[in-house]
Design an enzyme around this catalytic site. Structure first.
Site, short mmCIF file in Angstrom:
data_model
loop_
_atom_site.label_atom_id
_atom_site.label_comp_id
_atom_site.label_asym_id
_atom_site.label_seq_id
_atom_site.Cartn_x
_atom_site.Cartn_y
_atom_site.Cartn_z
N LYS A 117 0.81 -1.22 0.00
CA LYS A 117 0.00 0.00 0.00
C LYS A 117 0.84 1.27 0.00
O LYS A 117 0.50 2.26 -0.65
CB LYS A 117 -0.95 -0.01 1.21
N GLY A 165 -8.42 -7.06 2.67
CA GLY A 165 -9.62 -7.68 3.22
C GLY A 165 -10.12 -7.02 4.48
O GLY A 165 -10.91 -7.60 5.23
N GLY A 166 -9.69 -5.79 4.75
CA GLY A 166 -10.17 -5.08 5.92
C GLY A 166 -9.42 -5.37 7.20
O GLY A 166 -9.69 -4.77 8.23
N LYS A 237 -17.75 -5.42 -1.30
CA LYS A 237 -18.76 -4.96 -2.24
C LYS A 237 -19.86 -6.00 -2.40
O LYS A 237 -19.59 -7.20 -2.41
CB LYS A 237 -18.11 -4.69 -3.60
N ARG A 293 -5.48 -7.64 -10.99
CA ARG A 293 -6.14 -8.88 -11.40
C ARG A 293 -7.49 -8.53 -12.01
O ARG A 293 -7.91 -7.37 -12.00
CB ARG A 293 -6.36 -9.77 -10.18
N VAL A 296 -14.16 -9.26 -9.46
CA VAL A 296 -15.44 -9.96 -9.43
C VAL A 296 -16.47 -9.21 -10.27
O VAL A 296 -17.27 -9.80 -11.00
CB VAL A 296 -15.95 -10.08 -7.97
#
Length: 458
Positions: A117, A165-166, A237, A293, A296
């Site tokens: 990050k 993933g939080g 999401k 990538r 979804v």
């Protein structure tokens, strides 16, 4: 380079999606599977299937040696990682290339750069992309972090320098909370990712999550416009749209240009997504991360642009240039995707693996259902709960919502408990229909409307 045999290092609906794209390109497919996925749809569809181990992901889908051995035994030329698992693992990408195979995605160096990050933020800033006010790099000294948050002001978010993933994230509103939460964030990050480094950034209250789809061939990069992804639960999401209907045209152009700037700066190859926070009040936007990538939610972009993103990323991986220029990318209508998960909304979205006793997919104009389902399929309890994605497209957002309502009524999964009831109610909600929401809106809505979710699938 030519790809004749493609190994799919993933499972579920994305594996099915990749098989279909490869088949249209005349490419033979090899599907890997764990013991739990022996009867999966992807296994049934692929030209060849190879068992790679027990149900636990660490012993199968996250077993790099088993994946590379399967590729060698089947004569695969390339590996497609899908999303999740090894899709953003730089070491795996490097290992695929070292084995003499093609990795369908960006280079390991690019994944490594964008996966950190702090490094991604620094790279974005150097490319002229706006970033959220915060630390310029990772912070290992909590005293230094404390001085910085006093300077940028509250509220601030404490994030893990690695992972996602939080995990390792805390939002604090004052110094007392910071002193309590920062050590916790560091400890959680260390436990989850083996890296206790953190960074801090200003929290943009009630922001929208807007992301831009990019494609690159290593020399040139283009955008395929943006997606609205603000309807989230626990930072995941659940409902995505393309384009972002409430985004002013000047902001759309600036966001998309910034995404291409970043993709070009890292010589991006493949399909990727540049994610931003957008402040409705000020019109400002800020880079938050890049996902290296396929996403979804890629089908909504495919619907509004007519571009097959998965097919394009396979072509580019084989060394072909992008098949289209930026001026050929046009927006047509509006698309919405909702994620159908095996979860019971009436019981706080408890996972609900079971057998698909009934399966009727919706159809008709402008309706697409990407899934891993068939009648009699037993859903394994070991993996992500995503079963499929219902995607609709129409000329306007209003018409797309009506088409979604119709398609949800047609979707029949019998007694299986899924997230369908959530979307049936959301499609009728006045705020949703007006596009008046932000990243925290759904969490508040669920607190007030939990009783309206039956959990029966009807």
């Amino acid at each position: 380079m030519k790809i004749e045999t493609l190994l799919i290092a993933n499972r579920g609906e994305i594996a099915v999606r990749i098989i279909r794209a490869a088949r249209e390109l005349g490419i033979r497919t090899v599907q890997v599977y764990s013991d739990a996925d022996a009867e999966s749809l992807a296994v049934k569809m692929a030209d060849e299937a190879v068992n790679i181990g027990p149900p636990q992901a660490a012993k199968s889908y996250l077993n790099a040696a088993a994946l590379l051995d399967a590729a060698a035994k089947t004569g695969a030329d390339a590996v497609h990682p899908g999303y999740g698992f090894f899709s953003e693992n730089a070491d795996f990408a490097d290992a695929v290339v070292a084995a003499g195979l093609i990795f369908v995605g960006p280079s390991g160096d690019t994944i490594r750069l964008m996966g950190d990050k702090v490094a991604a933020r620094t790279t974005a800033a150097a490319a002229g992309v706006p970033t959220v006010p915060g630390s310029d790099g990772r912070i290992d000294d909590l005293a230094e972090a404390r001085r910085l948050v006093e300077e940028i002001g509250f509220p601030v978010m404490i994030k893990a320098a690695a992972g996602g993933g939080g995990r390792g994230i805390r939002i604090v509103d004052d110094l007392a909370a910071f002193d309590q939460m920062a050590p916790q964030a560091r400890a959680e990050a260390q436990a989850a990712f083996g890296d206790g480094g953190i960074y801090v950034e200003k929290v943009i209250r009630d922001a929208r999550h807007v992301e831009v789809q990019v494609l690159g061939d290593g020399a040139n990069a283009i955008h395929c416009y943006e997606r609205e992804c603000s309807l989230q639960r626990r930072r995941q999401k659940v409902w995505e749209e393309a384009p972002a209907a409430t985004l002013p045209q000047p902001a759309r152009e600036a966001l998309c240009a910034a995404a291409v700037q970043l993709a070009s700066a890292v010589n991006y190859r493949g399909a990727g997504t540049v994610e931003f926070l957008y402040d409705d009040a000020s019109g400002d936007f800020y880079f938050i991360e890049m996902n290296t990538r396929i996403q979804v939610e890629h089908p909504v972009t495919e619907f509004v642009t007519g571009i097959d993103l998965v097919r394009e990323m396979i072509r580019v991986a084989a060394g072909e240039p992008l098949s289209l220029r930026q001026d050929a990318v046009r927006l047509h209508g509006h698309a919405i995707e909702v994620r159908i998960n095996a979860e019971d909304p009436s019981k706080n979205f408890m996972p609900f693996p079971g057998t698909v006793d009934v399966f009727t997919a919706p159809g008709g104009p402008g309706v697409r259902f990407d899934s891993m389902l068939y009648g009699g399929y037993a859903i394994p309890p070991f993996y992500d709960s995503l079963l499929g994605k219902l995607i609709v497209h129409d000329d306007t957002r209003e018409a797309a919502i009506e088409r979604l309502r119709r398609a949800l009524r047609e979707l029949d999964l019998g007694a299986l408990k899924t997230t369908k009831p959530l979307f049936t109610v959301l499609a009728d909600d006045e705020d949703v229909r007006r596009g008046a929401f932000h990243t925290r809106w759904l969490e508040h809505w669920l607190e007030e409307n939990a009783g309206r979710l039956s959990g029966t699938g009807e």
